[in-house]
Motif scaffolding. Sequence first.
Motif, short mmCIF file in Angstrom:
data_model
loop_
_atom_site.label_atom_id
_atom_site.label_comp_id
_atom_site.label_asym_id
_atom_site.label_seq_id
_atom_site.Cartn_x
_atom_site.Cartn_y
_atom_site.Cartn_z
N PRO A 197 50.84 47.72 55.13
CA PRO A 197 49.76 47.50 54.17
C PRO A 197 50.22 46.77 52.91
O PRO A 197 49.45 45.99 52.33
CB PRO A 197 49.29 48.92 53.82
CG PRO A 197 49.77 49.78 54.93
CD PRO A 197 50.99 49.13 55.49
N LEU A 198 51.47 46.97 52.50
CA LEU A 198 51.95 46.28 51.30
C LEU A 198 52.00 44.77 51.46
O LEU A 198 52.02 44.05 50.46
CB LEU A 198 53.33 46.82 50.91
CG LEU A 198 53.34 48.22 50.32
CD1 LEU A 198 54.78 48.66 50.05
CD2 LEU A 198 52.53 48.29 49.06
N SER A 199 52.00 44.28 52.68
CA SER A 199 52.01 42.83 52.87
C SER A 199 50.69 42.21 52.44
O SER A 199 50.59 41.00 52.29
CB SER A 199 52.33 42.48 54.33
OG SER A 199 51.26 42.82 55.17
N LEU A 200 49.68 43.06 52.24
CA LEU A 200 48.37 42.57 51.77
C LEU A 200 48.29 42.55 50.24
O LEU A 200 47.22 42.28 49.69
CB LEU A 200 47.26 43.43 52.35
CG LEU A 200 47.10 43.36 53.86
CD1 LEU A 200 46.10 44.39 54.35
CD2 LEU A 200 46.69 41.96 54.29
N SER A 201 49.40 42.77 49.56
CA SER A 201 49.38 42.79 48.09
C SER A 201 48.90 41.48 47.46
O SER A 201 48.31 41.52 46.38
CB SER A 201 50.75 43.18 47.54
OG SER A 201 51.73 42.26 47.93
N PRO A 202 49.07 40.30 48.10
CA PRO A 202 48.50 39.09 47.51
C PRO A 202 46.96 39.12 47.42
O PRO A 202 46.37 38.28 46.75
CB PRO A 202 48.95 37.97 48.45
CG PRO A 202 50.17 38.50 49.12
CD PRO A 202 49.93 39.98 49.26
N CYS A 203 46.34 40.09 48.07
CA CYS A 203 44.87 40.21 48.04
C CYS A 203 44.38 41.12 46.93
O CYS A 203 43.17 41.21 46.69
CB CYS A 203 44.36 40.73 49.39
SG CYS A 203 44.77 39.68 50.79
#
Length: 99
Positions: free
Chosen positions: A36-42
Amino acid sequence: MAMKKMMCVMSLTVMVVLILAAVDLPHMAEAVTCTPLSLSPCAAAISSSSPPSSLCCQRLMEQKPCLCEYLKNPSLKQYVNSPGAKKIASSCKVPLPSC
């Protein structure tokens, strides 16, 4: 001498098979690691009216197979179902799954 020649042919055959296998590796589907942390750019686009970045859309597309898992997680469900997340999914043309 014949035995030595046969060993050489067998060694070459094994090398050719290994090389062909290595060449085919990029064509194999890579497994997705659900992070889920890979979605931090969102994050900025979820919490504001700003449009999602191309990196956000790329990451969302990469994590698409994981969205059901995120929806089943009580800690993440509220974020995946939020109006901001739905707006991003629509903008990035990534349909939210019905799990």
